[in-house]
Scaffold this motif. Structure first.
Motif, PDB file in Angstrom:
ATOM      1  N   ILE A 100       0.855  -1.184   0.000  1.00 21.52           N
ATOM      2  CA  ILE A 100       0.000   0.000   0.000  1.00 21.52           C
ATOM      3  C   ILE A 100       0.889   1.231   0.000  1.00 21.52           C
ATOM      4  O   ILE A 100       2.069   1.160   0.356  1.00 21.52           O
ATOM      5  N   SER A 101       0.315   2.354  -0.394  1.00 16.49           N
ATOM      6  CA  SER A 101       0.991   3.648  -0.309  1.00 16.49           C
ATOM      7  C   SER A 101       0.124   4.603   0.490  1.00 16.49           C
ATOM      8  O   SER A 101      -1.104   4.496   0.493  1.00 16.49           O
ATOM      9  N   GLY A 102       0.780   5.532   1.167  1.00 25.92           N
ATOM     10  CA  GLY A 102       0.050   6.605   1.818  1.00 25.92           C
ATOM     11  C   GLY A 102      -0.575   6.217   3.143  1.00 25.92           C
ATOM     12  O   GLY A 102      -0.232   5.220   3.765  1.00 25.92           O
ATOM     13  N   ASP A 103      -1.538   7.032   3.544  1.00 27.06           N
ATOM     14  CA  ASP A 103      -2.199   6.887   4.839  1.00 27.06           C
ATOM     15  C   ASP A 103      -3.472   6.071   4.652  1.00 27.06           C
ATOM     16  O   ASP A 103      -4.568   6.610   4.533  1.00 27.06           O
ATOM     17  N   VAL A 104      -3.325   4.752   4.611  1.00 25.90           N
ATOM     18  CA  VAL A 104      -4.449   3.843   4.393  1.00 25.90           C
ATOM     19  C   VAL A 104      -4.915   3.302   5.740  1.00 25.90           C
ATOM     20  O   VAL A 104      -4.115   2.821   6.541  1.00 25.90           O
ATOM     21  N   ASP A 105      -6.200   3.370   5.983  1.00 28.16           N
ATOM     22  CA  ASP A 105      -6.779   2.806   7.199  1.00 28.16           C
ATOM     23  C   ASP A 105      -7.201   1.374   6.880  1.00 28.16           C
ATOM     24  O   ASP A 105      -8.269   1.133   6.304  1.00 28.16           O
ATOM     25  N   LEU A 106      -6.355   0.413   7.237  1.00 26.60           N
ATOM     26  CA  LEU A 106      -6.643  -0.975   6.903  1.00 26.60           C
ATOM     27  C   LEU A 106      -7.850  -1.524   7.657  1.00 26.60           C
ATOM     28  O   LEU A 106      -8.561  -2.397   7.151  1.00 26.60           O
ATOM     29  N   PHE A 107      -8.084  -1.024   8.850  1.00 29.50           N
ATOM     30  CA  PHE A 107      -9.266  -1.480   9.591  1.00 29.50           C
ATOM     31  C   PHE A 107     -10.528  -1.158   8.795  1.00 29.50           C
ATOM     32  O   PHE A 107     -11.367  -2.027   8.553  1.00 29.50           O
ATOM     33  N   ASP A 108     -10.652   0.089   8.376  1.00 34.97           N
ATOM     34  CA  ASP A 108     -11.829   0.480   7.605  1.00 34.97           C
ATOM     35  C   ASP A 108     -11.893  -0.266   6.279  1.00 34.97           C
ATOM     36  O   ASP A 108     -12.979  -0.659   5.830  1.00 34.97           O
ATOM     37  N   ALA A 109     -10.732  -0.460   5.640  1.00 27.68           N
ATOM     38  CA  ALA A 109     -10.708  -1.127   4.337  1.00 27.68           C
ATOM     39  C   ALA A 109     -11.223  -2.557   4.439  1.00 27.68           C
ATOM     40  O   ALA A 109     -12.077  -2.986   3.657  1.00 27.68           O
ATOM     41  N   PHE A 110     -10.700  -3.319   5.404  1.00 27.08           N
ATOM     42  CA  PHE A 110     -11.156  -4.697   5.561  1.00 27.08           C
ATOM     43  C   PHE A 110     -12.599  -4.752   6.069  1.00 27.08           C
ATOM     44  O   PHE A 110     -13.382  -5.606   5.655  1.00 27.08           O
ATOM     45  N   ASN A 111     -12.948  -3.839   6.930  1.00 23.67           N
ATOM     46  CA  ASN A 111     -14.309  -3.791   7.452  1.00 23.67           C
ATOM     47  C   ASN A 111     -15.304  -3.520   6.332  1.00 23.67           C
ATOM     48  O   ASN A 111     -16.340  -4.186   6.208  1.00 23.67           O
ATOM     49  N   ASP A 112     -14.991  -2.540   5.477  1.00 21.68           N
ATOM     50  CA  ASP A 112     -15.877  -2.192   4.367  1.00 21.68           C
ATOM     51  C   ASP A 112     -15.963  -3.324   3.356  1.00 21.68           C
ATOM     52  O   ASP A 112     -17.041  -3.626   2.828  1.00 21.68           O
ATOM     53  N   ALA A 113     -14.824  -3.952   3.065  1.00 20.85           N
ATOM     54  CA  ALA A 113     -14.813  -5.050   2.094  1.00 20.85           C
ATOM     55  C   ALA A 113     -15.637  -6.220   2.604  1.00 20.85           C
ATOM     56  O   ALA A 113     -16.391  -6.852   1.860  1.00 20.85           O
ATOM     57  N   SER A 114     -15.532  -6.517   3.888  1.00 26.07           N
ATOM     58  CA  SER A 114     -16.273  -7.626   4.470  1.00 26.07           C
ATOM     59  C   SER A 114     -17.764  -7.331   4.465  1.00 26.07           C
ATOM     60  O   SER A 114     -18.577  -8.181   4.092  1.00 26.07           O
ATOM     61  N   GLY A 115     -18.128  -6.121   4.849  1.00 31.09           N
ATOM     62  CA  GLY A 115     -19.543  -5.785   4.920  1.00 31.09           C
ATOM     63  C   GLY A 115     -20.202  -5.669   3.568  1.00 31.09           C
ATOM     64  O   GLY A 115     -21.309  -6.164   3.352  1.00 31.09           O
ATOM     65  N   SER A 116     -19.497  -5.059   2.614  1.00 27.56           N
ATOM     66  CA  SER A 116     -20.103  -4.803   1.310  1.00 27.56           C
ATOM     67  C   SER A 116     -20.251  -6.072   0.475  1.00 27.56           C
ATOM     68  O   SER A 116     -21.201  -6.214  -0.282  1.00 27.56           O
ATOM     69  N   GLY A 117     -19.304  -6.999   0.602  1.00 31.93           N
ATOM     70  CA  GLY A 117     -19.308  -8.147  -0.300  1.00 31.93           C
ATOM     71  C   GLY A 117     -19.940  -9.390   0.261  1.00 31.93           C
ATOM     72  O   GLY A 117     -19.890 -10.434  -0.386  1.00 31.93           O
ATOM     73  N   THR A 118     -20.562  -9.335   1.427  1.00 34.53           N
ATOM     74  CA  THR A 118     -21.038 -10.553   2.074  1.00 34.53           C
ATOM     75  C   THR A 118     -22.518 -10.804   1.790  1.00 34.53           C
ATOM     76  O   THR A 118     -23.363  -9.958   2.043  1.00 34.53           O
ATOM     77  N   LEU A 119     -22.822 -11.997   1.274  1.00 37.55           N
ATOM     78  CA  LEU A 119     -24.203 -12.408   1.021  1.00 37.55           C
ATOM     79  C   LEU A 119     -24.698 -13.391   2.081  1.00 37.55           C
ATOM     80  O   LEU A 119     -25.881 -13.442   2.396  1.00 37.55           O
ATOM     81  N   ALA A 120     -23.786 -14.197   2.581  1.00 38.00           N
ATOM     82  CA  ALA A 120     -24.129 -15.200   3.587  1.00 38.00           C
ATOM     83  C   ALA A 120     -22.832 -15.715   4.183  1.00 38.00           C
ATOM     84  O   ALA A 120     -21.759 -15.514   3.611  1.00 38.00           O
ATOM     85  N   TYR A 121     -22.920 -16.365   5.338  1.00 39.13           N
ATOM     86  CA  TYR A 121     -21.718 -16.977   5.884  1.00 39.13           C
ATOM     87  C   TYR A 121     -22.082 -18.148   6.792  1.00 39.13           C
ATOM     88  O   TYR A 121     -23.173 -18.205   7.367  1.00 39.13           O
ATOM     89  N   TYR A 122     -21.158 -19.079   6.881  1.00 36.55           N
ATOM     90  CA  TYR A 122     -21.251 -20.175   7.841  1.00 36.55           C
ATOM     91  C   TYR A 122     -20.325 -19.858   8.997  1.00 36.55           C
ATOM     92  O   TYR A 122     -19.149 -19.531   8.793  1.00 36.55           O
ATOM     93  N   SER A 123     -20.832 -19.921  10.214  1.00 34.09           N
ATOM     94  CA  SER A 123     -20.027 -19.658  11.390  1.00 34.09           C
ATOM     95  C   SER A 123     -19.454 -20.972  11.910  1.00 34.09           C
ATOM     96  O   SER A 123     -20.202 -21.868  12.319  1.00 34.09           O
ATOM     97  N   PHE A 124     -18.122 -21.070  11.900  1.00 32.59           N
ATOM     98  CA  PHE A 124     -17.479 -22.229  12.491  1.00 32.59           C
ATOM     99  C   PHE A 124     -17.472 -22.119  14.014  1.00 32.59           C
ATOM    100  O   PHE A 124     -17.079 -23.057  14.701  1.00 32.59           O
ATOM    101  N   ASP A 125     -17.905 -20.995  14.524  1.00 29.94           N
ATOM    102  CA  ASP A 125     -18.001 -20.790  15.964  1.00 29.94           C
ATOM    103  C   ASP A 125     -19.249 -21.487  16.511  1.00 29.94           C
ATOM    104  O   ASP A 125     -19.174 -22.306  17.421  1.00 29.94           O
ATOM    105  N   ASN A 126     -20.420 -21.171  15.932  1.00 33.38           N
ATOM    106  CA  ASN A 126     -21.648 -21.782  16.451  1.00 33.38           C
ATOM    107  C   ASN A 126     -22.324 -22.694  15.451  1.00 33.38           C
ATOM    108  O   ASN A 126     -23.464 -23.117  15.653  1.00 33.38           O
ATOM    109  N   ARG A 127     -21.622 -23.000  14.350  1.00 41.12           N
ATOM    110  CA  ARG A 127     -22.096 -23.984  13.369  1.00 41.12           C
ATOM    111  C   ARG A 127     -23.476 -23.633  12.838  1.00 41.12           C
ATOM    112  O   ARG A 127     -24.402 -24.454  12.862  1.00 41.12           O
ATOM    113  N   SER A 128     -23.619 -22.420  12.362  1.00 40.32           N
ATOM    114  CA  SER A 128     -24.886 -21.979  11.790  1.00 40.32           C
ATOM    115  C   SER A 128     -24.615 -21.127  10.562  1.00 40.32           C
ATOM    116  O   SER A 128     -23.505 -20.641  10.357  1.00 40.32           O
ATOM    117  N   ILE A 129     -25.646 -20.953   9.750  1.00 31.15           N
ATOM    118  CA  ILE A 129     -25.549 -20.153   8.530  1.00 31.15           C
ATOM    119  C   ILE A 129     -26.426 -18.918   8.682  1.00 31.15           C
ATOM    120  O   ILE A 129     -27.554 -19.005   9.174  1.00 31.15           O
TER     121      ILE A 129
END
Length: 499
Positions: free
Chosen positions: A130-159
């Motif tokens: 990366i270059s410059g002053d990039v906020d990786l927390f926001d970047a990964f947070n936004d990417a995860s939120g925007s691109g997610t349609l569904a997920y399986y939780s390996f924590d509680n074994r649910s969808i």
């Protein structure tokens, strides 16, 4: 992302799948591996930190499948060749409620987690990602939120599914997530990743957990693709249209997110699928073996055909020592994939890939010198190939005038060091997407040759010749070379040379 698939030209999936809801996870200091970036930056959210956790005693299962889900359960069992041991809970949430489960409020981060993020951002700049002053927390947070349609939780074994109804665009994703549930029941994924991740959490040089995660994702995407291809032409076209519309909305929301973030999140899907496709092309039953005996490191993601033979043990590379005036804050393994992405940001992609193909292991030290974040990486290479990797890093350094990074060679070992040049430096060519396309295309070409009956060495040679001679755009065009006798003759020549 551009088309990356084999004959179907399936595109690399957008990052969309956290593995747990907002459960607080242990602080983890592994900053520079494919999914580890997400762990450090998104330590409280969807991501692989929670992937490790499981609360068996609190897990309960429904007596039967939700009627809306049951048809897709049957599809997964048929396409994957395995049966579920029991149903899992599936919940449908409206958009706002769903997004609360895949995002983290920055206010929830503690002091140590904020420091982890700053160190990771500095490491990304030190490696030219990366270059410059990039906020990786926001970047990964936004990417995860925007691109997610569904997920399986390996924590509680649910969808969990976005939307109160099963939208057409979400059906292949549901198949993907159901495949995760099946994998978990049959191969005990979460507990195994917890054990594999323990060494990495302690700073040992390993990317074995990353290789297994990629196989988990790749297998699920392979099954989802089989489902798509089983549909009638009319239904498949309708699904593609719905998925494209949803993807367009996601891409609009993802504007401004560094490409390397999307690449790091998407790579396990695209490259993991190439691995499972290569194995399935030889014998679909052998895919189970990838779960039972996973690759020892992530180099299989760059060369999926390694999965067809004896992958051996991981090469033991010692973590570089801390020098005078230096303070260690992290250690681990950069890995083959991230090494390739580092090189690809400054030198020609094919040179970067050829150099990274010599990788047999590495160990990395993150340290601070005069409060500047730096990293020192010790690379092991194939016999006689250290000069190739050294030259690639020299070219990488030369591509950034004024760089203080260094590289030196000793036998088959290469030592590379780089420090954060600061937020004002322009460091990258923003080439990670094209880098991913190139290596994924090579993998799928190789898988196609395996499917045609060629042995792995011939398929590997042929795939490398093809990407040397032709562009990704050509190789992912279903009409490329059609009715061209000269093209056919040249391809036959490649095949003859590789035998």
């Amino acid at each position: 992302m551009s088309d990356l698939g084999p004959s179907s030209h399936a595109s690399a999936p957008e990052p969309r799948e956290p593995t747990s809801t907002n459960a607080r996870t242990p602080r983890q200091r592994r900053a520079l591996r494919v999914v580890i970036a997400a762990i450090v930056v998104l330590g409280l959210v969807a991501g692989t930190g929670a992937f490790f956790l499981r609360s068996d005693d609190a897990t309960s299962y429904p007596d039967q499948w939700d009627a809306r889900i049951k048809p897709y359960v049957d599809i997964v069992e048929e396409e994957r060749g395995l049966t579920f041991k029991h149903p899992v809970k599936v919940r449908f949430l409206d958009k706002d409620a769903f997004e609360k489960t895949v995002r983290t409020d920055k206010k929830d981060l503690d002091k140590d987690e904020r420091e982890d993020i700053r160190e990771t951002e500095s490491l990304f700049r030190a490696f030219g990602l990366i270059s410059g002053d990039v906020d990786l927390f926001d970047a990964f947070n936004d990417a995860s939120g925007s691109g997610t349609l569904a997920y399986y939780s390996f924590d509680n074994r649910s969808i969990t599914v976005r939307g109160t109804k099963l939208a057409l665009a979400s059906r292949a994703t549901l198949v993907h997530e159901l495949t995760h549930a099946l994998q978990d029941q049959r191969f005990d994924i979460a507990d195994r990743l917890k054990k594999l991740g323990k060494r990495a959490e302690d700073g040992a040089p390993t990317t074995e957990p990353d290789a297994l995660r990629a196989i988990v994702e790749g297998d699920a995407e392979r099954v989802a693709n089989l489902y798509r291809m089983s549909l009638t032409k009319k239904k498949r076209k309708a699904m593609q249209k719905a998925e494209a519309a949803d993807s367009g909305d996601s891409l609009e929301e993802m504007k401004g997110i560094p490409k390397v973030v999307l690449t790091l999140l998407g790579a396990p899907y695209a490259l993991g699928q190439a691995v499972t496709e290569a194995v399935a092309a030889q014998d679909a039953d052998d895919v189970d073996g990838l779960f039972e005996n996973p690759p020892p490191d992530d180099s299989v993601l760059l060369d999926p055909l390694k999965a067809l033979g004896d992958m051996g043990d991981a090469v033991d590379v010692k973590i570089p020592t801390v020098g005078s005036g230096e303070k260690k804050f992290d250690s681990g393994q950069v890995g083959a994939l991230v090494t390739y992405l580092i090189l690809a940001e400054r030198i020609p992609l094919k040179e970067a890939l050829t150099a990274t193909d010599t990788w047999t292991g590495d160990a990395y030290l993150g340290f601070k010198r005069d409060d500047v974040v730096c990293a020192r990486v010790s690379y092991a290479t194939e016999s006689g190939s250290a000069a190739l990797l050294t030259t690639a890093f020299e070219d990488w350094i030369d591509a950034a005038p004024g760089s203080t990074a260094t590289v030196e060679r000793s036998g088959n070992q290469v030592i590379f060091e780089s420090c954060d040049p600061g937020k004002d430096a322009e460091l990258t060519n923003d080439a990670s997407t094209k880098a991913l396309e190139l290596v994924a295309t090579r993998g799928y070409v190789g898988a196609g040759i395996i499917q045609a009956g060629a042995p792995a060495p011939v398929a590997r040679c042929f795939a490398r010749r093809m990407i040397e001679e032709y562009s990704v755009a050509d190789l992912t065009d279903p009409r490329f070379g059609a009715d061209d006798p000269e093209f056919a003759k040249r391809i036959q020549g490649f095949a003859a040379d590789c035998r």
